[in-house]
Scaffold this active site. Structure first.
Site, PDB file in Angstrom:
ATOM      1  N   GLU A  92     -16.248  -7.241 -17.151  1.00 49.70           N
ATOM      2  CA  GLU A  92     -17.049  -7.487 -15.950  1.00 49.70           C
ATOM      3  C   GLU A  92     -16.992  -6.295 -14.992  1.00 49.70           C
ATOM      4  O   GLU A  92     -15.975  -5.610 -14.916  1.00 49.70           O
ATOM      5  CB  GLU A  92     -16.546  -8.746 -15.245  1.00 49.70           C
ATOM      6  CG  GLU A  92     -16.883 -10.007 -16.036  1.00 49.70           C
ATOM      7  CD  GLU A  92     -16.383 -11.290 -15.400  1.00 49.70           C
ATOM      8  OE1 GLU A  92     -17.080 -12.298 -15.510  1.00 49.70           O
ATOM      9  OE2 GLU A  92     -15.289 -11.290 -14.802  1.00 49.70           O
ATOM     10  N   CYS A 105     -17.166  -1.838  -8.651  1.00 48.17           N
ATOM     11  CA  CYS A 105     -15.782  -2.097  -9.049  1.00 48.17           C
ATOM     12  C   CYS A 105     -15.793  -2.202 -10.575  1.00 48.17           C
ATOM     13  O   CYS A 105     -16.447  -3.090 -11.128  1.00 48.17           O
ATOM     14  CB  CYS A 105     -15.371  -3.407  -8.381  1.00 48.17           C
ATOM     15  SG  CYS A 105     -13.802  -4.045  -8.898  1.00 48.17           S
ATOM     16  N   CYS A 112      -5.830  -7.784 -19.490  1.00 44.99           N
ATOM     17  CA  CYS A 112      -4.767  -6.988 -18.861  1.00 44.99           C
ATOM     18  C   CYS A 112      -3.432  -7.500 -19.354  1.00 44.99           C
ATOM     19  O   CYS A 112      -3.240  -8.705 -19.490  1.00 44.99           O
ATOM     20  CB  CYS A 112      -4.834  -7.097 -17.341  1.00 44.99           C
ATOM     21  SG  CYS A 112      -3.664  -6.000 -16.504  1.00 44.99           S
ATOM     22  N   CYS A 116       0.255 -10.303 -13.820  1.00 45.13           N
ATOM     23  CA  CYS A 116       0.571 -10.650 -12.428  1.00 45.13           C
ATOM     24  C   CYS A 116       0.205 -12.118 -12.211  1.00 45.13           C
ATOM     25  O   CYS A 116      -0.837 -12.579 -12.671  1.00 45.13           O
ATOM     26  CB  CYS A 116      -0.204  -9.762 -11.465  1.00 45.13           C
ATOM     27  SG  CYS A 116       0.137  -8.015 -11.729  1.00 45.13           S
ATOM     28  N   CYS A 119      -3.230 -13.292 -10.400  1.00 45.23           N
ATOM     29  CA  CYS A 119      -4.484 -12.655 -10.811  1.00 45.23           C
ATOM     30  C   CYS A 119      -5.067 -13.347 -12.037  1.00 45.23           C
ATOM     31  O   CYS A 119      -4.369 -13.526 -13.044  1.00 45.23           O
ATOM     32  CB  CYS A 119      -4.209 -11.180 -11.117  1.00 45.23           C
ATOM     33  SG  CYS A 119      -5.615 -10.320 -11.831  1.00 45.23           S
ATOM     34  N   GLY A 160      -8.061  -5.022 -15.759  1.00 50.99           N
ATOM     35  CA  GLY A 160      -7.197  -4.060 -16.433  1.00 50.99           C
ATOM     36  C   GLY A 160      -6.388  -3.168 -15.524  1.00 50.99           C
ATOM     37  O   GLY A 160      -6.642  -3.057 -14.326  1.00 50.99           O
ATOM     38  N   GLU A 161      -5.352  -2.556 -16.115  1.00 51.44           N
ATOM     39  CA  GLU A 161      -4.472  -1.637 -15.403  1.00 51.44           C
ATOM     40  C   GLU A 161      -4.833  -0.211 -15.860  1.00 51.44           C
ATOM     41  O   GLU A 161      -4.533   0.181 -16.992  1.00 51.44           O
ATOM     42  CB  GLU A 161      -3.012  -1.989 -15.750  1.00 51.44           C
ATOM     43  CG  GLU A 161      -1.994  -0.938 -15.365  1.00 51.44           C
ATOM     44  CD  GLU A 161      -2.110  -0.419 -13.925  1.00 51.44           C
ATOM     45  OE1 GLU A 161      -2.149  -1.223 -12.994  1.00 51.44           O
ATOM     46  OE2 GLU A 161      -2.182   0.811 -13.762  1.00 51.44           O
ATOM     47  N   SER A 213      -0.999  -1.481  -5.686  1.00 51.37           N
ATOM     48  CA  SER A 213      -0.904  -2.908  -5.373  1.00 51.37           C
ATOM     49  C   SER A 213       0.564  -3.260  -5.157  1.00 51.37           C
ATOM     50  O   SER A 213       1.314  -3.429  -6.113  1.00 51.37           O
ATOM     51  CB  SER A 213      -1.476  -3.743  -6.529  1.00 51.37           C
ATOM     52  OG  SER A 213      -2.820  -3.390  -6.735  1.00 51.37           O
ATOM     53  N   LEU A 214       0.951  -3.345  -3.900  1.00 49.54           N
ATOM     54  CA  LEU A 214       2.372  -3.546  -3.586  1.00 49.54           C
ATOM     55  C   LEU A 214       2.708  -5.047  -3.623  1.00 49.54           C
ATOM     56  O   LEU A 214       3.580  -5.466  -4.372  1.00 49.54           O
ATOM     57  CB  LEU A 214       2.668  -2.928  -2.214  1.00 49.54           C
ATOM     58  CG  LEU A 214       4.133  -2.691  -1.902  1.00 49.54           C
ATOM     59  CD1 LEU A 214       4.751  -1.713  -2.886  1.00 49.54           C
ATOM     60  CD2 LEU A 214       4.300  -2.180  -0.480  1.00 49.54           C
ATOM     61  N   CYS A 332     -11.763  -9.980  -5.594  1.00 45.64           N
ATOM     62  CA  CYS A 332     -10.557  -9.351  -6.149  1.00 45.64           C
ATOM     63  C   CYS A 332      -9.725 -10.343  -6.944  1.00 45.64           C
ATOM     64  O   CYS A 332      -9.394 -11.416  -6.442  1.00 45.64           O
ATOM     65  CB  CYS A 332      -9.670  -8.859  -5.005  1.00 45.64           C
ATOM     66  SG  CYS A 332      -9.964  -7.174  -4.581  1.00 45.64           S
TER      67      CYS A 332
END
Ligand code: SAH
Ligand code: SF4
Length: 346
Positions: A92, A105, A112, A116, A119, A160-161, A213-214, A332
């Protein structure tokens, strides 16, 4: 013999292909121009080439394109695109209009592997890394569909990362900045924090903006929310941020998803101030975007504003990111390509 996908070739490979086809070297440059700047979908559209040359090329090569499977618009103008890849996987991309910007985006992986907890993409397994042209093609396909409007900014904040698909993302960045001629200043790569890759990114990729992304201020909470923290805990991550060579005037963006009762207290805000000491930074506060089945809740507005105020009082730039496209699950962390799931469920 299967045909060669010209978009899947690197610059060097394209040069070899042109040479092996008995063509002069400048044809490679023309091909790049027509694929990445003119954004043609087929060799037949390269009108600068004679009909004969186009036919000769089309006998052994082709230009791949993403297949658009679905397109949804949200009430606020955000649009979500579902694309099919040649092997049947899907990804996407989201288009976000905002004042004078039009941001896309994009995804760097199908799925992924970082898992997390907050997410939705993290709940699906990693299907595979995207190839450089599949990353770039999200921009090309969407650009073609929205003309004459033009994309102004690109963020790697889809599925994804990106740093877990380092080589392909780096090659895609060179194509976006070099062949498509989009300034690296308009590109932001967001990572969950694969610390050792930061210096490699600085050395090998165009100078794009970095977002981290903390999402937590203690290892205990971050370990729980983001398993990557067990490998690269806060100290290691922030060290990598301190060492990251920033061009003059540039800052690292820290993204902080606010989860009710988990990481949204005034104590968290104060710890965040301490953690960011000595780093040229700004903070994007993202109130959690809920999705069915999630264990978290979005904090109320008052506590979001309080959190922001504590940062502002410490002279940290802190912006609350209004979530866009929630009604089409494009906000997000809400992406989860599921074309095939839906079809098989029917
Ligand atoms: N994998 C990269 C980029 C994609 S995620 C990364 O993690 O940085 C983009 C951003 O969405 C990250 O900052 C992530 O923390 C945030 N995010 C994920 N799920 C979310 C959710 N449900 N609500 C709000 N933000 C979310
Ligand atoms: Fe992957 Fe980023 Fe989602 Fe974590 S937040 S699961 S790294 S896409």
């Amino acid at each position: 013999m299967s045909k060669i996908n010209l978009k899947a070739l690197s610059k060097q490979e394209l040069a070899s292909f042109v040479k092996e086809s008995g063509l002069p070297a400048f044809r490679a440059k023309q091909l790049l121009h027509w694929m990445y700047e003119r954004r043609v979908e087929a060799i037949q559209e390269i009108t600068e080439f004679s009909k004969d040359l186009r036919e000769r090329l089309a006998e052994k090569a082709y230009i791949s394109n993403l297949e658009m499977l679905d397109r949804k618009s949200a009430g606020d103008g955000t649009e979500k695109f579902l694309f099919g890849l040649e092997d049947g996987e899907s990804i996407e991309s989201v288009l976000i209009p905002d004042e004078d910007r039009l941001t896309i985006c994009i995804s760097s992986q199908a799925g992924c592997a970082m898992c997390c907890r907050f997410c939705l993409t993290g709940t699906m397994a990693l299907k595979r890394n995207l190839l450089p042209h599949e990353i770039v093609d999200q921009i090309i396909s969407v650009s073609r569909m929205i003309g004459p409007r033009k994309i102004t900014n690109i963020v790697f904040m889809g599925m994804g990362e990106p740093l877990a698909n380092f080589d392909n993302v780096t090659e895609a960045l060179w194509r976006i900045t070099g062949d498509m001629k989009i300034s690296p200043k308009r590109i932001t790569l967001s990572t969950s924090g694969i610390a050792p890759k930061f210096s490699e990114l600085a050395n090998k990729a165009p100078k794009v903006k970095l977002a981290v992304s903390l999402n937590a201020t203690t290892d205990e909470i971050r370990d729980y929310l983001m398993p990557v923290n067990r490998t690269y805990p806060l100290k290691r991550l922030l060290e990598a941020c301190r060492e990251y060579p920033l061009p003059r005037g540039r800052r690292i963006t820290f993204e902080y998803v606010l989860l009710k009762g988990v990481n949204d207290t005034p104590q968290d805000a104060k710890r965040l101030i301490r953690l960011l000491k000595g780093i040229q930074s700004k903070v994007n506060l993202i109130p959690f975007n809920p999705y069915p089945g999630s264990e978290f809740e979005r904090p109320d507005e008052k506590s979001v504003l309080e959190f922001q105020n504590i940062l502002l009082n410490a002279h940290i730039t802190a912006i609350i990111r209004k979530s866009k496209g929630q009604d089409i699950s494009a906000a997000c962390g809400q992406l989860r390509a599921r074309y095939r799931d839906e079809r098989t469920a029917l």
